[in-house]
Motif scaffolding. Structure first.
Motif, mmCIF file in Angstrom:
data_model
loop_
_atom_site.group_PDB
_atom_site.id
_atom_site.type_symbol
_atom_site.label_atom_id
_atom_site.label_comp_id
_atom_site.label_asym_id
_atom_site.label_seq_id
_atom_site.Cartn_x
_atom_site.Cartn_y
_atom_site.Cartn_z
ATOM 1 N N HIS A 10 7.867 -4.480 13.827
ATOM 2 C CA HIS A 10 8.674 -3.266 13.713
ATOM 3 C C HIS A 10 9.908 -3.347 14.599
ATOM 4 O O HIS A 10 11.031 -3.045 14.171
ATOM 5 N N VAL A 11 9.716 -3.763 15.844
ATOM 6 C CA VAL A 11 10.834 -3.882 16.785
ATOM 7 C C VAL A 11 11.844 -4.923 16.293
ATOM 8 O O VAL A 11 13.058 -4.698 16.311
ATOM 9 N N SER A 12 11.328 -6.054 15.826
ATOM 10 C CA SER A 12 12.200 -7.110 15.315
ATOM 11 C C SER A 12 12.983 -6.635 14.097
ATOM 12 O O SER A 12 14.173 -6.942 13.937
ATOM 13 N N TYR A 13 12.306 -5.869 13.245
ATOM 14 C CA TYR A 13 12.944 -5.306 12.052
ATOM 15 C C TYR A 13 14.124 -4.420 12.440
ATOM 16 O O TYR A 13 15.216 -4.517 11.858
ATOM 17 N N GLU A 14 13.916 -3.547 13.420
ATOM 18 C CA GLU A 14 14.971 -2.634 13.858
ATOM 19 C C GLU A 14 16.134 -3.398 14.478
ATOM 20 O O GLU A 14 17.303 -3.108 14.211
ATOM 21 N N VAL A 15 15.820 -4.373 15.319
ATOM 22 C CA VAL A 15 16.867 -5.162 15.980
ATOM 23 C C VAL A 15 17.707 -5.922 14.946
ATOM 24 O O VAL A 15 18.944 -5.901 14.988
ATOM 25 N N LEU A 16 17.034 -6.576 14.005
ATOM 26 C CA LEU A 16 17.749 -7.324 12.975
ATOM 27 C C LEU A 16 18.557 -6.392 12.067
ATOM 28 O O LEU A 16 19.654 -6.748 11.622
ATOM 29 N N GLY A 17 18.008 -5.211 11.822
ATOM 30 C CA GLY A 17 18.719 -4.252 10.983
ATOM 31 C C GLY A 17 20.038 -3.830 11.596
ATOM 32 O O GLY A 17 21.070 -3.799 10.923
ATOM 33 N N TRP A 18 20.019 -3.540 12.884
ATOM 34 C CA TRP A 18 21.253 -3.135 13.548
ATOM 35 C C TRP A 18 22.190 -4.317 13.772
ATOM 36 O O TRP A 18 23.413 -4.153 13.805
ATOM 37 N N PHE A 19 21.624 -5.536 13.909
ATOM 38 C CA PHE A 19 22.469 -6.733 14.002
ATOM 39 C C PHE A 19 23.216 -6.943 12.680
ATOM 40 O O PHE A 19 24.422 -7.238 12.671
ATOM 41 N N ALA A 20 22.486 -6.793 11.578
ATOM 42 C CA ALA A 20 23.119 -6.923 10.257
ATOM 43 C C ALA A 20 24.176 -5.843 10.073
ATOM 44 O O ALA A 20 25.280 -6.112 9.567
ATOM 45 N N PHE A 21 23.839 -4.617 10.490
ATOM 46 C CA PHE A 21 24.797 -3.512 10.404
ATOM 47 C C PHE A 21 26.068 -3.830 11.189
ATOM 48 O O PHE A 21 27.186 -3.638 10.701
ATOM 49 N N ALA A 22 25.908 -4.349 12.417
ATOM 50 C CA ALA A 22 27.063 -4.676 13.257
ATOM 51 C C ALA A 22 27.890 -5.801 12.642
ATOM 52 O O ALA A 22 29.122 -5.719 12.571
ATOM 53 N N SER A 23 27.217 -6.855 12.177
ATOM 54 C CA SER A 23 27.927 -8.004 11.603
ATOM 55 C C SER A 23 28.700 -7.597 10.351
ATOM 56 O O SER A 23 29.879 -7.939 10.183
ATOM 57 N N TRP A 24 28.034 -6.878 9.459
ATOM 58 C CA TRP A 24 28.684 -6.455 8.223
ATOM 59 C C TRP A 24 29.822 -5.475 8.496
ATOM 60 O O TRP A 24 30.881 -5.555 7.876
ATOM 61 N N SER A 25 29.584 -4.552 9.434
ATOM 62 C CA SER A 25 30.608 -3.549 9.723
ATOM 63 C C SER A 25 31.849 -4.177 10.355
ATOM 64 O O SER A 25 32.980 -3.893 9.960
#
Length: 214
Positions: A10-25
């Protein structure tokens, strides 16, 4: 309501999700800045921008509907199981809103800055006409039958199709010009990084929901 079975996943999922959000944004800004500094959009393919806007608009409709609408969520669980997690997180919605806004800024720059002889192709106009006409027809079908999950799945399919084809016009133009001048390479690197993180994120959710139920 479905919940995570593994805290580390769950923690890894959240971290990767926000990393993807930051990279894409962040990936949208190099092109916007490059256009601003050059006061020109020569080298940026207009078909790409319009297809990209269609992609992100469709993605926003899908994400926002599935994340916010209790009706759509109920139809999702009725179809896939009451223990299934909704496959959209807050960062997905946040990214979609941001992506639509930044792509719209690109369109504004196209209208404002030097375009040279570049213009939108008839092929792109045709694709957009067919896409949004089909979406409108599907909306009225869903309005009659209340099949909202089916409708947003159509927008998800549109998003996938636009993802597959959107870079083709830019790649062809780069090849014909034998140059990438006016096209931000950083955009591609950040887009790729975010995509990898997103695929790993989805894999983690799938592992958590499947393995722990075996």
């Amino acid at each position: 309501m479905a919940a995570w079975n593994s805290v580390p996943l769950h923690v890894s999922y959240e971290v990767l999700g926000w990393f993807a959000f930051a990279s894409w944004s962040i990936s949208f800004y190099p092109q916007v800045i490059l256009n601003f500094r050059r006061k020109s959009v020569v080298g940026l393919n207009f078909d790409f921008v319009l297809l990209n806007l269609t992609k992100h608009s469709s993605y926003l409709i899908y994400n926002a509907s599935l994340y916010i609408s209790s009706t759509v969520q109920k139809q999702y669980r009725d179809k896939y199981g009451q223990k299934e997690m909704i496959p959209v997180a807050a960062n997905d919605v946040a990214f979609s809103v941001h992506a639509v806004l930044l792509t719209a800024i690109n369109l504004f720059q196209i209208a404002l800055y030097d375009r040279g002889s570049q213009k939108v192709s008839k092929i792109a106009y045709g694709i957009l006409l067919v896409t949004w006409t089909s979406a409108a027809v599907c909306f009225f079908v869903a309005l009659h039958n209340h099949h909202w999950l089916w409708l947003i799945s159509i927008f998800s399919d549109i998003q996938v199709c636009m993802t597959v084809i959107k870079y083709i016009p830019q790649a062809v133009m780069n090849f014909m010009r034998k140059s990438t001048d006016g096209w931000s390479i950083v955009n591609i690197l950040l887009d790729f990084s975010g995509s990898v993180a997103n695929y790993v994120q989805m894999s983690m959710q799938s592992i958590d929901q499947r393995v722990y139920f075996l």
